[in-house]
Write a protein that holds these residues in place. Structure first.
Motif, PDB file in Angstrom:
ATOM      1  N   LEU A   1     -73.235  -7.643  62.050  1.00 53.92           N
ATOM      2  CA  LEU A   1     -73.935  -8.768  62.271  1.00 53.92           C
ATOM      3  C   LEU A   1     -73.421  -9.935  61.392  1.00 53.92           C
ATOM      4  N   ARG A   2     -72.799  -9.633  60.183  1.00 59.31           N
ATOM      5  CA  ARG A   2     -72.395 -10.459  59.448  1.00 59.31           C
ATOM      6  C   ARG A   2     -71.296 -11.266  59.859  1.00 59.31           C
ATOM      7  N   ASN A   3     -70.327 -10.261  60.428  1.00 59.98           N
ATOM      8  CA  ASN A   3     -69.141 -10.895  61.236  1.00 59.98           C
ATOM      9  C   ASN A   3     -69.553 -11.656  62.324  1.00 59.98           C
ATOM     10  N   LEU A   4     -70.526 -11.639  62.956  1.00 57.97           N
ATOM     11  CA  LEU A   4     -71.015 -12.097  64.025  1.00 57.97           C
ATOM     12  C   LEU A   4     -71.738 -13.376  63.598  1.00 57.97           C
ATOM     13  N   GLY A   5     -72.013 -13.431  62.330  1.00 51.16           N
ATOM     14  CA  GLY A   5     -72.699 -14.946  62.000  1.00 51.16           C
ATOM     15  C   GLY A   5     -74.401 -14.696  62.322  1.00 51.16           C
ATOM     16  N   ILE A   6     -74.733 -13.629  62.224  1.00 51.81           N
ATOM     17  CA  ILE A   6     -76.186 -13.427  62.512  1.00 51.81           C
ATOM     18  C   ILE A   6     -76.975 -13.609  61.373  1.00 51.81           C
ATOM     19  N   ARG A   7     -78.273 -14.485  61.365  1.00 51.91           N
ATOM     20  CA  ARG A   7     -79.354 -14.459  60.412  1.00 51.91           C
ATOM     21  C   ARG A   7     -80.507 -14.076  60.864  1.00 51.91           C
ATOM     22  N   GLN A   8     -80.856 -14.362  62.081  1.00 55.08           N
ATOM     23  CA  GLN A   8     -82.102 -13.969  62.371  1.00 55.08           C
ATOM     24  C   GLN A   8     -81.802 -12.823  63.441  1.00 55.08           C
ATOM     25  N   LEU A   9     -82.610 -11.698  63.222  1.00 56.33           N
ATOM     26  CA  LEU A   9     -82.612 -10.549  64.217  1.00 56.33           C
ATOM     27  C   LEU A   9     -83.881 -10.229  64.819  1.00 56.33           C
ATOM     28  N   VAL A  10     -83.844 -10.056  66.135  1.00 58.99           N
ATOM     29  CA  VAL A  10     -85.219  -9.823  66.821  1.00 58.99           C
ATOM     30  C   VAL A  10     -84.959  -8.349  67.399  1.00 58.99           C
ATOM     31  N   ILE A  11     -86.015  -7.618  67.021  1.00 64.79           N
ATOM     32  CA  ILE A  11     -86.036  -6.068  67.204  1.00 64.79           C
ATOM     33  C   ILE A  11     -87.253  -5.867  68.196  1.00 64.79           C
ATOM     34  N   ALA A  12     -86.605  -4.730  69.142  1.00 67.47           N
ATOM     35  CA  ALA A  12     -87.503  -4.221  70.080  1.00 67.47           C
ATOM     36  C   ALA A  12     -87.119  -2.789  70.229  1.00 67.47           C
ATOM     37  N   GLY A  13     -88.234  -1.793  70.651  1.00 69.82           N
ATOM     38  CA  GLY A  13     -87.594  -0.586  70.992  1.00 69.82           C
ATOM     39  C   GLY A  13     -88.621   0.549  70.573  1.00 69.82           C
ATOM     40  N   ILE A  14     -88.183   1.754  70.336  1.00 69.06           N
ATOM     41  CA  ILE A  14     -88.971   2.842  70.011  1.00 69.06           C
ATOM     42  C   ILE A  14     -88.079   3.534  68.985  1.00 69.06           C
ATOM     43  N   MET A  15     -88.880   4.399  68.069  1.00 67.70           N
ATOM     44  CA  MET A  15     -90.340   4.296  67.931  1.00 67.70           C
ATOM     45  C   MET A  15     -90.850   3.288  67.135  1.00 67.70           C
ATOM     46  N   THR A  16     -91.870   2.658  67.405  1.00 69.13           N
ATOM     47  CA  THR A  16     -92.451   1.709  66.310  1.00 69.13           C
ATOM     48  C   THR A  16     -92.663   2.304  64.866  1.00 69.13           C
ATOM     49  N   ASP A  17     -93.126   3.411  64.802  1.00 62.19           N
ATOM     50  CA  ASP A  17     -93.323   3.940  63.138  1.00 62.19           C
ATOM     51  C   ASP A  17     -92.330   4.693  62.784  1.00 62.19           C
ATOM     52  N   GLN A  18     -91.279   4.733  63.334  1.00 63.76           N
ATOM     53  CA  GLN A  18     -90.141   5.498  62.985  1.00 63.76           C
ATOM     54  C   GLN A  18     -88.763   4.501  63.211  1.00 63.76           C
ATOM     55  N   CYS A  19     -88.001   4.572  64.018  1.00 59.16           N
ATOM     56  CA  CYS A  19     -86.672   3.917  63.985  1.00 59.16           C
ATOM     57  C   CYS A  19     -86.791   2.324  64.143  1.00 59.16           C
ATOM     58  N   VAL A  20     -87.826   1.815  64.655  1.00 56.55           N
ATOM     59  CA  VAL A  20     -88.048   0.541  64.647  1.00 56.55           C
ATOM     60  C   VAL A  20     -88.558   0.269  63.171  1.00 56.55           C
ATOM     61  N   ASP A  21     -89.362   0.889  62.569  1.00 54.20           N
ATOM     62  CA  ASP A  21     -89.861   0.386  61.463  1.00 54.20           C
ATOM     63  C   ASP A  21     -88.692   0.424  60.321  1.00 54.20           C
ATOM     64  N   MET A  22     -87.916   1.365  60.302  1.00 58.89           N
ATOM     65  CA  MET A  22     -86.569   1.336  59.447  1.00 58.89           C
ATOM     66  C   MET A  22     -85.697   0.200  59.880  1.00 58.89           C
ATOM     67  N   ALA A  23     -85.440  -0.178  61.081  1.00 64.54           N
ATOM     68  CA  ALA A  23     -84.793  -1.355  61.123  1.00 64.54           C
ATOM     69  C   ALA A  23     -85.197  -2.460  60.871  1.00 64.54           C
ATOM     70  N   VAL A  24     -86.497  -2.704  60.917  1.00 65.69           N
ATOM     71  CA  VAL A  24     -87.064  -4.070  60.568  1.00 65.69           C
ATOM     72  C   VAL A  24     -87.072  -3.994  58.665  1.00 65.69           C
ATOM     73  N   ARG A  25     -87.658  -3.109  58.278  1.00 59.27           N
ATOM     74  CA  ARG A  25     -87.410  -2.956  56.817  1.00 59.27           C
ATOM     75  C   ARG A  25     -86.308  -3.096  56.074  1.00 59.27           C
TER      76      ARG A  25
END
Length: 215
Positions: free
Chosen positions: A137-161
């Motif tokens: 992501l840093r090599n791509l110059g990304i600053r804002q990350l939009v996240i969707a998928g499953i499971m909300t309380d597991q892998c999505v939760d970890m990605a967000v935090r």
């Protein structure tokens, strides 16, 4: 001088925004594929929710991202080896193993990567823990990350935090995520709301489209 910081809901910036689709794989989304839930049929809450809401909304997000120059990344749960010896201890204990040769381990047909979209296999709940996604992501110059998928309380939760902790401005698309029950989904959104801006698919699609109009 006091630094003015952007809000989590700051307008998306062209060239600095990415969409991350988390674990939208056949093994979890097609009834009968998940060995831990082989007895569940298509009328179970999770399969109904993902078929009628989560997958269609992820399709809308992908279409808008692709049409407007938003970088797209996918992550899937998949071992690097056929016998899974590279898996995390947690995945060995669970046990959870999706070998590279398993066709059901790939994303559902409507969500497969196209072109040179990046797909990162992981063997932990958190993509930032078992892949080089932060480096990418840093090599791509990304600053804002939009996240969707499953499971909300597991892998999505970890990605967000984890993304928030690493300095990304995170959007969680609430109606393009799902968990095994509505309660688990709602509880997770409430629990990690301090790490992200929570928006719905229509709002995020409009923002992606605005990037294209302003290009």
């Amino acid at each position: 001088m006091t630094e003015t910081l952007p809000g989590r809901d700051a307008p998306y910036q062209s060239g600095a925004t990415a969409l991350l689709i988390v674990d939208m794989q056949r093994i979890w989304l097609e009834p009968g594929c998940d060995p831990d839930h082989a007895d569940l049929t298509a009328d179970h809450y999770f399969y109904r929710e993902t078929a009628t809401r989560t997958i269609p909304n992820a399709e809308r997000l992908l279409a808008a991202a692709r049409a407007n120059g938003v970088e797209v990344l996918h992550t899937i749960i998949q071992s690097l080896t056929e016998d899974g010896r590279d898996r995390s201890l947690d995945h060995k204990l669970t046990p959870m193993h999706v070998p590279p040769s398993m066709a059901e381990g790939l994303p559902v047909a409507s969500l497969v990567p196209v072109g040179d979209e990046i797909m990162l296999p992981k063997t932990s709940s958190g993509i930032f823990n078992s892949t080089n996604v932060d480096y990418v992501l840093r090599n791509l110059g990304i600053r804002q990350l939009v996240i969707a998928g499953i499971m909300t309380d597991q892998c999505v939760d970890m990605a967000v935090r984890d993304a928030a902790d690493r300095g990304y401005l995170v959007t969680c698309v609430s109606d393009a995520c799902a968990s095994f029950t509505q309660q688990r989904h709602d509880t997770a959104l409430s629990a990690f709301k301090g790490y992200c801006w929570t928006a719905d698919t229509a709002t995020v699609v409009a923002r992606f489209n605005a990037l294209g109009r302003n290009a």
